[in-house]
Design a protein around this motif. Structure first.
Motif, PDB file in Angstrom:
ATOM      1  N   PHE A  54       0.484  -1.215   0.340  1.00  0.00           N
ATOM      2  CA  PHE A  54      -0.183   0.249  -0.197  1.00  0.00           C
ATOM      3  C   PHE A  54       0.731   1.688  -0.040  1.00  0.00           C
ATOM      4  CE2 PHE A  54      -0.171  -0.866   4.896  1.00  0.00           C
ATOM      5  CZ  PHE A  54       0.605   0.249   4.714  1.00  0.00           C
ATOM      6  N   ASN A  55       1.613   1.163   0.687  1.00  0.00           N
ATOM      7  CA  ASN A  55       2.821   2.889   0.427  1.00  0.00           C
ATOM      8  C   ASN A  55       2.849   3.476   0.139  1.00  0.00           C
ATOM      9  OD1 ASN A  55       4.083  -0.419   1.898  1.00  0.00           O
ATOM     10  ND2 ASN A  55       4.114   1.021   3.639  1.00  0.00           N
ATOM     11  N   ASP A  56       3.897   3.691  -1.411  1.00  0.00           N
ATOM     12  CA  ASP A  56       4.240   4.264  -2.569  1.00  0.00           C
ATOM     13  C   ASP A  56       3.384   4.313  -2.838  1.00  0.00           C
ATOM     14  OD1 ASP A  56       6.572   4.101  -1.450  1.00  0.00           O
ATOM     15  OD2 ASP A  56       7.108   2.543  -3.252  1.00  0.00           O
ATOM     16  N   PHE A  57       1.625   4.488  -3.045  1.00  0.00           N
ATOM     17  CA  PHE A  57       0.338   5.135  -3.622  1.00  0.00           C
ATOM     18  C   PHE A  57       0.397   6.401  -2.917  1.00  0.00           C
ATOM     19  CE2 PHE A  57      -0.796   0.447  -4.304  1.00  0.00           C
ATOM     20  CZ  PHE A  57      -0.287   0.793  -5.483  1.00  0.00           C
ATOM     21  N   SER A 304       9.487  -3.196  -6.830  1.00  0.00           N
ATOM     22  CA  SER A 304       9.754  -1.987  -8.150  1.00  0.00           C
ATOM     23  C   SER A 304       9.092  -0.802  -7.188  1.00  0.00           C
ATOM     24  CB  SER A 304       8.993  -2.817  -8.962  1.00  0.00           C
ATOM     25  OG  SER A 304       7.536  -3.050  -8.348  1.00  0.00           O
ATOM     26  N   ILE A 305       8.966   0.659  -8.338  1.00  0.00           N
ATOM     27  CA  ILE A 305       7.863   1.695  -8.589  1.00  0.00           C
ATOM     28  C   ILE A 305       6.640   1.254  -7.994  1.00  0.00           C
ATOM     29  CG2 ILE A 305      10.064   2.799  -9.176  1.00  0.00           C
ATOM     30  CD1 ILE A 305       8.139   3.164 -11.320  1.00  0.00           C
ATOM     31  N   TYR A 306       5.778   2.207  -6.984  1.00  0.00           N
ATOM     32  CA  TYR A 306       4.096   2.446  -7.436  1.00  0.00           C
ATOM     33  C   TYR A 306       3.577   1.218  -6.559  1.00  0.00           C
ATOM     34  CZ  TYR A 306       4.768   5.158 -11.793  1.00  0.00           C
ATOM     35  OH  TYR A 306       5.236   5.828 -12.239  1.00  0.00           O
ATOM     36  N   ALA A 307       4.239   0.024  -6.767  1.00  0.00           N
ATOM     37  CA  ALA A 307       3.286  -1.402  -5.936  1.00  0.00           C
ATOM     38  C   ALA A 307       4.889  -1.409  -4.966  1.00  0.00           C
ATOM     39  CB  ALA A 307       3.132  -2.156  -7.114  1.00  0.00           C
ATOM     40  N   GLY A 308       5.511  -1.522  -4.654  1.00  0.00           N
ATOM     41  CA  GLY A 308       6.552  -1.479  -3.173  1.00  0.00           C
ATOM     42  C   GLY A 308       6.691  -3.255  -3.969  1.00  0.00           C
ATOM     43  N   ASP A 579      14.646   1.233 -12.046  1.00  0.00           N
ATOM     44  CA  ASP A 579      13.826   1.212 -13.487  1.00  0.00           C
ATOM     45  C   ASP A 579      14.183   0.330 -14.472  1.00  0.00           C
ATOM     46  OD1 ASP A 579      15.846   2.697 -14.409  1.00  0.00           O
ATOM     47  OD2 ASP A 579      14.322   4.681 -15.108  1.00  0.00           O
ATOM     48  N   ARG A 580      14.967  -0.415 -13.683  1.00  0.00           N
ATOM     49  CA  ARG A 580      15.902  -1.696 -14.869  1.00  0.00           C
ATOM     50  C   ARG A 580      16.389  -0.771 -16.173  1.00  0.00           C
ATOM     51  NH1 ARG A 580      13.508  -3.138 -10.125  1.00  0.00           N
ATOM     52  NH2 ARG A 580      13.128  -5.483  -9.630  1.00  0.00           N
ATOM     53  N   GLN A 581      17.224  -0.248 -15.190  1.00  0.00           N
ATOM     54  CA  GLN A 581      18.705   0.331 -16.960  1.00  0.00           C
ATOM     55  C   GLN A 581      19.831   0.081 -16.208  1.00  0.00           C
ATOM     56  OE1 GLN A 581      17.832   0.077 -20.059  1.00  0.00           O
ATOM     57  NE2 GLN A 581      15.010   0.568 -19.086  1.00  0.00           N
ATOM     58  N   PRO A 582      21.081  -0.221 -17.195  1.00  0.00           N
ATOM     59  CA  PRO A 582      21.344   0.134 -17.008  1.00  0.00           C
ATOM     60  C   PRO A 582      22.772   0.858 -16.157  1.00  0.00           C
ATOM     61  CG  PRO A 582      21.877  -0.264 -19.364  1.00  0.00           C
ATOM     62  CD  PRO A 582      20.514  -0.327 -19.127  1.00  0.00           C
ATOM     63  N   LYS A 583      23.656   0.805 -15.174  1.00  0.00           N
ATOM     64  CA  LYS A 583      25.012   1.143 -14.813  1.00  0.00           C
ATOM     65  C   LYS A 583      26.011   0.937 -15.705  1.00  0.00           C
ATOM     66  CE  LYS A 583      23.204   1.604 -10.226  1.00  0.00           C
ATOM     67  NZ  LYS A 583      23.197   1.594  -9.463  1.00  0.00           N
TER      68      LYS A 583
END
Ligand code: GCB
Length: 600
Positions: A54-57, A304-308, A579-583
């Motif tokens: 619930f948190n990040d909403f 992951s973002i939004y849904a934790g 967001d799963r892009q490479p460093k």
């Protein structure tokens, strides 16, 4: 301990419907819900997606950080065609504890936020009608619970989670909820363990059923659907000639179908994919099908973002593609058992999993993310209660995951405090009590933290192989001092080498927080260049010792943590961003891993 953990499915005998979507949701700020009959109906709910944390909403901090009781509810129509069957609600993960009510009737409670449980709701169901499903949940952290932490009460009366670990205490219905129906007499569980002989394999199987009166038959089919072996009875051996073995990154699966019959009538059927393979530790080698394997992979998080912490098939797909692109062959489910779909992915893709129970935070100094508490964890008066929950959750994890060919080993704890003698009785009991749980007798291990070294750990005798979490170059001997960090690491490994211990070591954590896009020549900490230099340092060390049989840097991706002066909006040790892009380090490590001979 759960009796029934088979993954739900629909076939001619069984019914499975996901109840994902919008549920009603309400915080119970005064813990009054029970007294005010929220068990029947929530007074003033909002909508909340399931599965999700619930948190990040929320846009206000009191809601995001909410710690205490909260409730979910959903009205579900249950068709009359299911009459006569056992009706259940299966929760993939209710973090951390839940009590289930159906039509006002209390069904059961469960503690442990990362493993499934089944609520048998048969006696409460109204058929051909809407049924009110209500869940009272709680996300507090305690020293006698997994994962370990404290719940503080602030001066303004609000509660706050104080984890003894860094990942954010994401809470809620984090995995799918299933409405299921099974025949009264049904398959409760099965095991399938393989042994190999020349060009044949034997799959030793056992089936347990809810009632004795029925005959059991099993059929094993290959990927083309051809029957390769059949058996009768609740235990037996299926001999497969010229088996296609499940191998690392070269997976072959077979489908095992179990049928239950009474008077020649089919009364239940259950099918699952299994792999034929063996796992062993021999000297300092990890062997799959008798061949040495060098682990390349990651510690990960479900984050992951939004849904934790919610399981998201899309994120999982991306993570597997990233791991494949990197040349990885393994990962650890740090620091809790993941959603069952993850293991299915790994079975299919030929990844090896070190499956970890949420025994994390068993170290008072780990509370240093929050200030540090100077006491040996296993001296605490909470360990008796904790032990029961710990054993219970290991039992359920092994029960749930034992038939996955991808599962290589069980990690029974992450970074417990083993540098005091008081840990020993706990470990003796834990390793004795878990010895017979796995029919496949996979190796058992735990991660040794920086403070628990060759010299200081009192628990080196327990694991079948070692997982080392080491942070020279980051938490100590950092920056220009990294050469001393390397020297210290080598000094410890020289002691392992000189000892009579002959077991594999896998480096299960090491890394540097790295702000993507921050470049500096010469490097500074937090720059992309420094992350590469740190990995290069570790890799030089790994390549110097033949008993190091794997490398799993921390972490596949950046993830959310508690707030604190050690973190800039999360842990940034990912090789990939959140967001799963490479460093830049991902390209460096990919090259190394693609160059390592798979059978090295
Ligand atoms: C550790 C923990 C892991 C943390 C990591 C870090 O030792 O096992 O959960 O995220 O260190 O980055 O501090």
């Amino acid at each position: 301990m759960e009796k029934e953990l088979l993954y739900p499915l629909t076939n001619q005998c069984r019914f499975d419907q996901k109840l994902d979507g919008l549920w009603d949701f309400e915080f119970d700020r005064e813990s009054q819900g029970g007294a005010q009959h929220w068990t029947q109906q929530l007074p003033d709910p909002i909508k909340m997606p399931v599965p999700a944390s619930f948190n990040d909403f929320f846009t206000d901090k009191d809601s995001r950080e909410f710690t205490g009781d909260f409730w979910y509810a959903k009205r579900v129509f249950i068709p009359g065609s299911l009459r006569g069957q056992l009706i259940g609600l299966r929760f993939g993960a209710a973090t951390h504890r839940a009590t289930v009510y159906v039509n006002g009737q209390e069904i059961r409670s469960h503690e442990g936020g990362f493993l499934p449980f089944l609520a048998d709701i048969t006696s409460a169901v109204k058929f051909d009608a809407e049924n009110e499903i209500v869940l009272k949940m709680n996300n507090e952290l305690h020293r006698d619970a997994l994962p370990a932490g404290d719940t503080a009460v602030l001066k303004n009366g609000k509660k706050m989670a104080k984890p003894f670990f860094d990942f954010y205490n994401y809470s809620g219905l984090n995995r799918s909820v299933h409405l299921i129906a099974t025949p009264q007499n049904h398959v409760v569980d099965y095991t399938a363990v393989s042994t190999l002989q020349d060009d044949a394999a034997t799959v030793h199987y056992t089936v347990t059923t809810s009632q004795a009166a029925a005959s059991v038959s099993v059929t094993l089919r290959d990927e083309k659907g051809q029957v390769v072996a059949t058996g009768n009875g609740r235990t037996g051996d299926l001999v497969v000639q010229h088996p296609l073995l499940w191998n690392v990154r070269d997976a072959h699966l077979y489908t095992l179908t179990i049928q239950l019959k009474a008077n020649d009538q089919l009364i239940d059927e259950y099918s699952d994919e299994i792999g034929i393979r063996t796992i062993a530790i021999a000297g300092h080698q990890i062997l799959v099908n008798g061949q040495p394997v060098y682990l390349k992979g990651f510690g990960r998080h479900e984050d992951s973002i939004y849904a934790g912490r919610a399981f998201d098939l899309n994120v999982e797909m991306r993570d597997f593609e990233l791991m494949k692109w990197m040349g990885a062959n393994s990962f650890r489910t740090s620091h809790y058992p993941y959603d069952e779909e993850v293991y299915r992915f790994a079975d299919r893709e030929g990844f090896l999993i070190i499956d970890e129970v949420p025994a994390v935070g068993f170290k008072m100094a780990a509370a240093s993310f929050l200030g540090g508490l100077d006491q040996s964890f296993f001296d605490g008066d909470w360990t008796e209660e904790l032990y029961k929950k710990h054993l219970d959750q290991i039992t359920d994890m092994v029960h749930r995951d034992k038939n996955h060919p991808s599962v290589l080993a069980w990690s029974l704890l992450n970074e417990p405090d083993t540098s005091s003698e008081s840990a020993v009785p706990y470990f003796e009991k834990l390793f004795a009590d878990t010895k017979a749980l796995d029919p496949d007798q996979r190796p058992r291990t735990f991660t040794l933290n920086e403070d628990d070294t060759f010299d200081t750990s009192y628990c080196k005798q327990f694991p079948d192989f070692y997982l080392l979490n080491r942070y020279p170059g980051w938490y100590h001997k950092w920056g220009y001092e990294i050469s001393d960090g390397e020297a210290g690491l080598r000094a410890e490994l020289d002691k392992w080498a000189a000892s009579d211990i002959d077991k594999p070591i896998v480096f299960s954590e090491y890394g540097a927080d790295t702000q993507p896009g921050l470049h500096k020549l010469p490097s500074v900490m937090w720059s992309e260049e420094y992350q590469i230099e740190l990995l290069q340092m570790f890799n030089r060390v790994f390549d110097s010792y033949d008993f190091i049989r794997g490398e799993q840097p921390w972490n596949l991706a950046d993830f959310q943590t508690v707030e604190g002066n050690m973190r800039v909006n999360g842990n940034k040790k990912g090789l990939f961003t959140r967001d799963r892009q490479p460093k830049a380090a991902a390209f460096y490590l990919r090259k190394r891993w693609l160059d390592i001979d798979p059978n090295f």
